[in-house]
Design an enzyme around this catalytic site. Structure first.
Site, short mmCIF file in Angstrom:
data_model
loop_
_atom_site.label_atom_id
_atom_site.label_comp_id
_atom_site.label_asym_id
_atom_site.label_seq_id
_atom_site.Cartn_x
_atom_site.Cartn_y
_atom_site.Cartn_z
N ASP A 104 -2.38 10.92 10.55
CA ASP A 104 -3.59 10.51 10.67
C ASP A 104 -4.56 11.59 10.34
O ASP A 104 -5.55 11.42 9.92
CB ASP A 104 -3.50 10.03 12.15
CG ASP A 104 -2.77 10.78 13.24
OD1 ASP A 104 -2.00 11.88 12.55
OD2 ASP A 104 -2.71 10.55 14.18
N LYS A 143 5.02 11.92 10.48
CA LYS A 143 4.41 11.36 11.86
C LYS A 143 5.47 11.67 12.84
O LYS A 143 5.89 10.82 13.71
CB LYS A 143 4.22 9.70 11.80
CG LYS A 143 3.53 9.19 13.05
CD LYS A 143 1.93 9.60 13.09
CE LYS A 143 1.31 9.18 14.44
NZ LYS A 143 0.06 9.61 14.71
N ASP A 148 -4.23 6.31 -2.66
CA ASP A 148 -5.38 5.62 -2.68
C ASP A 148 -6.72 6.21 -2.17
O ASP A 148 -7.80 6.58 -2.66
CB ASP A 148 -5.55 4.11 -2.13
CG ASP A 148 -4.91 3.24 -2.90
OD1 ASP A 148 -4.12 3.53 -3.69
OD2 ASP A 148 -5.59 1.93 -2.98
N TYR A 202 9.46 0.60 2.38
CA TYR A 202 9.40 -0.10 1.35
C TYR A 202 10.79 -0.92 1.05
O TYR A 202 10.77 -1.93 0.68
CB TYR A 202 8.97 0.43 0.22
CG TYR A 202 7.55 0.52 -0.08
CD1 TYR A 202 6.81 0.98 0.75
CD2 TYR A 202 6.90 0.00 -1.27
CE1 TYR A 202 5.34 1.16 0.68
CE2 TYR A 202 5.57 0.02 -1.58
CZ TYR A 202 4.83 0.63 -0.51
OH TYR A 202 3.35 0.73 -1.01
N ASP A 257 1.68 5.94 -0.46
CA ASP A 257 0.87 5.10 -1.18
C ASP A 257 -0.75 4.97 -0.50
O ASP A 257 -1.55 5.14 -1.23
CB ASP A 257 1.52 3.69 -0.68
CG ASP A 257 0.67 2.47 -1.18
OD1 ASP A 257 0.36 2.51 -2.34
OD2 ASP A 257 0.32 1.41 -0.49
C1 IPM Z 1 1.07 1.58 -6.23
C2 IPM Z 1 0.91 0.05 -5.52
C3 IPM Z 1 2.52 -0.50 -5.45
C4 IPM Z 1 3.21 0.35 -4.18
C5 IPM Z 1 2.43 -2.09 -5.11
C6 IPM Z 1 1.99 -2.80 -6.22
C7 IPM Z 1 3.95 -2.58 -4.95
O1 IPM Z 1 0.12 -0.03 -4.62
O2 IPM Z 1 1.95 1.78 -7.02
O3 IPM Z 1 0.71 2.39 -5.39
O4 IPM Z 1 2.66 -0.19 -3.07
O5 IPM Z 1 3.70 1.09 -4.47
MN MN Z 2 -0.72 1.77 -3.96
#
Ligand code: IPM
Ligand code: MN
Length: 357
Positions: A221, A189, A249, A143, A245
């Protein structure tokens, strides 16, 4: 005199304002009940800030947040601002404030409410009782690495970590594991990336100071696969910014909805508390967003930033009770719903439930 805390609030874009309103509703009840006062001050960030000031993170926001006890944050972003140059996009505001606050440690707990095991796309026997903590490095890696940019037909980003950055996030993971199941799985990785090899070697060094913690390593992975095959094998997952990240999710689906998962981002003087989900502009202003992730983020704020553990626990209890009584927002309405609620209705029900605890 009752204790008073200054809370910086960034409502943001999309569903951000709606969900933060509900978190504050719940915070007001719990603070009253537990005998402390929260003083809120609103600041601009993201698209809302761009519209008014032209910048995704105005200076006053940074100064104001740094002078507060904690930052409660909703979500930012939306199509409206997607075509702006990268340094003017809402997401850049969020990345900058994480950096300004030195919030390098992002804790993303993944739990399943008993009443929502059926909401997960995974089989109930796989998800029941899940309690995993994702510890995501938040101010480094892909990032933030330099060089980055675009030259002609080529674009590039750099995944870079220094040893110091790895040591400090690894310590957070091991300390957390000591208070939980005493297991850390470090995700990298290392079979392909040099930065991952340094990550792995460094984590092994840090582990020497935590002989009670069982350390394992997993390629990202494989970790993505294991998370849905058998999430119960994990206690603390330690990983870098981009892998964390993506995996968080994925992990949210174990709990049934991304609208349920909170997070805390810490490391500096002021921590940032936000749901893991985004601003979901497609469902904004319809009263259907699930505010629970933000309400639980507020609970994490009470615990980690203010040391108000009892109040934090009361919020969690009220959320659990509300769900077990069958109140559901739209995202989880297919599972055990007795009453389908709007964003503000479920916020009020949680707040009322809390008042009675
Ligand atoms: C998160 C979000 C952020 C990230 C974005 C909105 C920049 O996806 O907090 O997970 O990638 O960190
Ligand atoms: Mn995110």
């Amino acid at each position: 005199m009752a204790k008073k805390y200054n809370i910086a609030v960034i409502r943001g874009d999309g569903v951000g304002p709606e969900i933060v309103t509900e978190a504050i509703k719940v915070l007001d009840v719990v603070s009253h009940k537990c005998g402390f006062t929260l003083d809120y001050k609103d600041y601009l960030m993201g698209g809302a800030a761009i519209d008014i000031t032209g910048e995704p993170l105005p200076k006053e926001t940074v100064t104001g947040v740094l002078a507060s006890d904690a930052l409660l944050f909703g979500a930012i972003g939306g199509e409206k601002w997607d075509s702006l140059p990268r340094d003017k996009r809402p997401e850049t505001g969020l990345l900058k404030i994480r950096k300004e606050l030195n919030a390098f440690a992002n804790l993303r707990p993944v739990k399943v409410f008993d009443d929502l095991v059926d909401a997960s796309p995974l089989k109930p026997e796989i998800v029941k009782g899940i309690d995993v903590l994702v510890v995501r490095e938040l101010t480094g890696g892909l990032y933030f690495g330099e060089p980055r940019g675009k030259e002609g037909d080529k674009a590039f980003n750099t995944m870079v970590y220094s040893k110091d950055e790895i040591v400090r996030i690894a310590k957070v993971a091991f300390e957390a594991a000591m208070k939980r199941g005493k297991k850390v799985c470090s995700v990298d990785k290392a079979n392909v990336l040099d930065v991952s090899q340094l990550w792995r070697d460094t984590v092994i060094e840090v582990a020497n100071d935590y002989p009670e913690v069982e350390l394992s390593h997993m390629y990202v992975d494989n970790a993505a696969m294991q998370l849905i095959r058998d999430p119960r094998q994990f206690d603390v997952i330690l990983t870098g910014n981009i892998f964390g990240d993506i995996l968080s999710d994925e992990a949210s689906q174990i709990s049934g909805s991304i609208g349920l998962l909170p997070s805390a981002s810490m490391g500096g003087k002021v921590g940032l508390y936000e749901p893991i989900h985004g601003s979901a502009p497609d469902i904004a202003n319809q009263g259907i967003a699930n505010p629970i992730a933000t309400i639980l983020s507020a609970s994490m704020m009470l615990k980690y930033a203010l040391g108000e553990e009892n109040a934090a626990d009361l919020i969690e209890e009220a959320v659990g009770k509300t769900l077990s009584e069958g109140y559901r927002t739209k995202d989880i309405s297919d599972y055990g719903a007795k009453t389908i609620c709007s964003t503000s209705e479920i916020g009020s029900i949680i707040a009322d439930c809390l008042a009675k605890l």
